[in-house]
Design an enzyme around this catalytic site. Structure first.
Site, PDB file in Angstrom:
ATOM      1  N   GLY A   1       0.787  -1.226   0.000  1.00 34.75           N
ATOM      2  CA  GLY A   1       0.000   0.000   0.000  1.00 34.75           C
ATOM      3  C   GLY A   1       0.817   1.273   0.000  1.00 34.75           C
TER       4      GLY A   1
ATOM      5  N   GLU B   1       4.573  -6.157   1.339  1.00 37.10           N
ATOM      6  CA  GLU B   1       4.001  -6.619   0.067  1.00 37.10           C
ATOM      7  C   GLU B   1       3.754  -5.462  -0.892  1.00 37.10           C
ATOM      8  OE1 GLU B   1       0.348  -8.222   1.604  1.00 37.10           O
ATOM      9  OE2 GLU B   1       1.266 -10.127   2.151  1.00 37.10           O
ATOM     10  N   PRO B   2       4.791  -4.754  -1.305  1.00 42.70           N
ATOM     11  CA  PRO B   2       4.561  -3.618  -2.198  1.00 42.70           C
ATOM     12  C   PRO B   2       4.166  -4.050  -3.605  1.00 42.70           C
ATOM     13  CG  PRO B   2       6.900  -4.067  -2.034  1.00 42.70           C
ATOM     14  CD  PRO B   2       6.223  -4.989  -1.053  1.00 42.70           C
ATOM     15  N   GLY B   3       3.252  -3.330  -4.181  1.00 40.92           N
ATOM     16  CA  GLY B   3       2.913  -3.533  -5.591  1.00 40.92           C
ATOM     17  C   GLY B   3       3.154  -2.233  -6.326  1.00 40.92           C
ATOM     18  N   ARG B   4       2.246  -1.288  -6.065  1.00 36.48           N
ATOM     19  CA  ARG B   4       2.300   0.020  -6.730  1.00 36.48           C
ATOM     20  C   ARG B   4       3.664   0.681  -6.612  1.00 36.48           C
ATOM     21  NH1 ARG B   4      -2.401   3.070  -6.907  1.00 36.48           N
ATOM     22  NH2 ARG B   4      -3.066   1.813  -5.126  1.00 36.48           N
TER      23      ARG B   4
ATOM     24  N   CYS C   1     -17.434   4.660 -25.665  1.00 39.52           N
ATOM     25  CA  CYS C   1     -18.767   5.215 -25.850  1.00 39.52           C
ATOM     26  C   CYS C   1     -19.436   5.536 -24.528  1.00 39.52           C
ATOM     27  CB  CYS C   1     -19.622   4.224 -26.609  1.00 39.52           C
ATOM     28  SG  CYS C   1     -18.812   3.686 -28.075  1.00 39.52           S
ATOM     29  N   GLU C   2     -18.789   6.356 -23.725  1.00 40.92           N
ATOM     30  CA  GLU C   2     -19.366   6.747 -22.448  1.00 40.92           C
ATOM     31  C   GLU C   2     -18.884   8.134 -22.101  1.00 40.92           C
ATOM     32  OE1 GLU C   2     -19.259   4.211 -19.177  1.00 40.92           O
ATOM     33  OE2 GLU C   2     -19.428   2.387 -20.377  1.00 40.92           O
TER      34      GLU C   2
ATOM     35  N   TYR D   1      -1.744  -0.996 -11.708  1.00 40.25           N
ATOM     36  CA  TYR D   1      -3.208  -1.114 -11.777  1.00 40.25           C
ATOM     37  C   TYR D   1      -3.824  -0.415 -12.989  1.00 40.25           C
ATOM     38  CZ  TYR D   1      -2.314  -2.648  -7.025  1.00 40.25           C
ATOM     39  OH  TYR D   1      -1.814  -3.294  -5.932  1.00 40.25           O
TER      40      TYR D   1
END
Ligand code: LLP
Length: 606
Positions: free
Chosen positions: A245, A286-289, A356-357, A386
């Site tokens: 995180g 547990e780093p991801g980002r 298309c939004e 992500y």
């Protein structure tokens, strides 16, 4: 470089009046070479982040969900990080990338039996158990396999942190883990079970956290809990897993400084454990980002530019399919010109995608030195985490290519997803199709007398060098005559299209000889150049498929060059779908060429 605050751009990125360069390579050149949208990874930056974690923490795990590719998995393994997988799919990716099972940890709040079985059978280092029911199932599965699985218990520490409600995980009411009050009972139960060995506790408070304080609070919660556990159950933890995180810079944020975080966390664990008279546990993170986030940028090409209510609306060639974060979390990114910047004066623009939004807004309010024009290249900073891993194929948009750059060299990590990739899950059934009879064209089994005509059509197609594998036709008329003597049998059908007495096309469909592939037939065909586009190919293929069906052939397969659009269209009309691609399978005088493999099922039931 960046206007203010810490830079969200990769370490080896340079932004100046010429645009963006990453690791010595012009963004514009990369965009032309690999297409857009394009994720560009500063490989040295990524490696340095992995190294920093490995240096500062005793046991870091890379949370592969942030960006899951074999290349990145191998790179972080090389640098000493182990891996955290959230699902069986992520475990598979780790294994396929070559990770030893002993370096993979599995977590997840709703693990299936299949996932637990995979973990146990492969011998994963740890399973982070989310709830009491899972603990029982895991115990059963481990005992079935005759092994003892090391586990952690996921504690809900009631310390919440994180940039957005959707990514705060440690708060009361969260779906993750077990409340502190429930843990002693679960620990006591775990200690009774023969299939699991409880080695420690885990807590993950949230994501994109920018302060150290909440982590320290979580450590205290876990250590207090360990004191209680020792008293009530005698359990002592070897491992304290503090989750990930750690926040990064997207716009002007100050990222969580690892060289402050690491000593603070480790000291709190050590000091806190000693003060409480506990055994000092190993600390996992547990780093991801924070490993991949700032190492990558996304390049987009500007298309249409409109002005609405005074705001320039800049449409780019990507959007919510390659980065859903602005829509899901209100995430903001630093944006810059990657091609030569426009400098007609600072403006705020809305950068929108191609979907298309109305909600497909990548940056509602980006600051730029001038209004982008069609053809300009824009870069979004810090898109490593992500984005790709949460990408979708909405509107049948393929996922972008990902290229790694280092020392002035670019290497493709993940190729762009194309229409064939998007089709690969389709189950092909032959479409009922009888080609309309063609005026003046007869489709019939070939005869020896057709030998010269067949060879002429064949030679012509080979000489075009675009359609067929062969580079020369070596067969003589005499050999061809021999082949055509028995043109239709149980093993093959050799058909020709004849117009005004001349062979104008042919198809040869052949059953595979090996017993396990006897149900499959493959074919080759060609139509004389002058006669193409009139349905002769359809007529030949239709007859060949009829032969196949009559002989009990279950499936027909072929290989075709990706740029042979007419053939691809013909095959698709008959229900063929693209089942795979052999990269560079053909070596032609012009270079390596991919081949697309297509197939169609003739049987109704399979
Ligand atoms: N450990 C656990 C148990 C996790 O659930 C996560 C992320 C991590 C580690 C890694 O967190 P990181 O260091 O990457 O923040 N899609 C969201 C983020 C979801 C995070 C899910 N869990 C986003 O785009 O912001």
């Amino acid at each position: 470089m960046a206007a203010s605050g810490p830079s969200p751009w990769p370490a080896n990125a340079v932004l100046d009046e010429a645009g963006l360069r990453v690791a010595g390579l012009e963004a514009e050149e990369l965009a032309v070479r690999f297409g857009t949208p394009l994720l560009v990874a500063d490989e040295a930056h990524l490696r340095e982040r992995a190294r920093a974690f490995a240096r500062l923490f005793p046991h870091p795990l890379y949370a592969v969900k942030a960006f899951t590719s074999h290349h990145v998995i191998r790179l972080v393994l090389e640098e000493g990080l182990d891996l955290l997988a959230a699902t069986d799919g992520e475990v598979e990716a780790c294994l396929r990338a070559g990770a030893p099972p002993s370096r993979i940890v599995l977590h997840g709040n709703n693990k299936s039996d299949a996932e637990l079985r995979l973990a146990v059978a492969e011998g994963l280092r740890l399973v982070n158990v989310d709830n009491p029911e899972e603990l029982e199932r895991l115990d059963g599965i481990a005992r079935e396999h005759g092994v003892v699985q090391d586990v952690l218990l996921r504690v809900l520490p009631e310390v919440g942190a994180g940039a957005h409600r959707a990514i705060r995980t440690g708060e009361a009411g969260s779906k993750f883990g077990m409340p502190v009050a429930e843990i002693p009972t679960v620990v006591a139960r775990a200690m009774e079970l023969a299939g699991v060995r409880l080695v420690g506790l885990h807590a993950h408070i949230g994501s994109q956290v920018l302060e150290v304080q909440p982590y320290l609070e979580a450590v205290d919660v876990l250590l207090d809990l360990l004191v209680e556990l020792r008293a009530r159950t005698g359990f002592e933890a070897d491992v304290l897993d503090l989750g990930g995180g750690f926040g990064v810079a997207y716009t002007d944020e100050t990222p969580l400084a690892l060289d402050e975080l690491a000593p603070a966390l480790l000291a709190r664990v050590r000091g806190g454990a000693e003060r409480r008279g506990l055994r000092v546990p190993h600390t996992l993170v547990e780093p991801g980002r924070s490993v991949v986030g700032q190492a990558m940028v996304t390049l987009y090409r500007v298309g249409v530019v409109k002005v609405r209510e005074g705001v320039p609306i800049v449409a780019v060639d990507g959007g919510m399919s390659d980065n859903i974060r602005p829509m899901l979390y209100g995430a903001r990114y630093r944006v810059a010109f990657a091609s030569r910047p426009r400098t007609d004066g600072p403006v705020r623009v809305r950068i929108v995608g191609r979907h298309c939004e109305s909600g497909d807004v990548l940056a509602p309010d980006a600051e730029l030195p001038g209004v982008p024009r069609p053809g300009d290249l824009l870069a979004f900073a810090a898109t490593g985490a992500y984005t790709y891993s949460m990408a979708s194929n909405y509107n049948r948009v393929g996922r972008p290519a990902v290229v790694g750059v280092e020392g002035g060299r670019a290497r493709l990590w993940l190729r762009r997803e194309d229409a064939a990739d998007l089709d690969r899950l389709e189950v092909a059934r032959a479409l009922p199709r009888r080609a309309a009879p063609l005026e003046g064209v007869e489709i019939r089994p070939a005869r020896p007398a057709d030998a010269a005509g067949f060879l002429a059509v064949y030679r012509e197609a080979v000489a075009e060098e675009r359609y067929l594998r062969a580079e020369r036709v070596v067969r003589t008329v005499r050999e061809a005559r021999r082949v055509l003597r028995r043109s239709v049998s149980d093993d093959q059908a050799f058909l020709v299209a004849v117009e005004a007495g001349a062979v104008v096309g042919w198809i040869q469909i052949v059953r595979e000889p090996h017993p396990v592939v006897r149900h499959v037939a493959t074919f080759g065909m060609a139509v004389a150049r002058e006669r193409r586009g009139r349905g002769i190919g359809s007529a030949l293929l239709s007859e060949a498929l009829r032969w196949a069906r009559d002989r009990g052939v279950a499936k027909v397969e072929l290989s075709v060059y990706p740029d042979n659009r007419a053939a691809l269209a013909l095959y698709r009309r008959f229900g063929f779908v693209e089942e795979g691609r052999l990269s560079g399978h053909s070596r032609k005088p012009s270079g390596y060429r991919d081949e697309i493999l297509m197939g169609v099922w003739l049987e109704e039931e399979r």
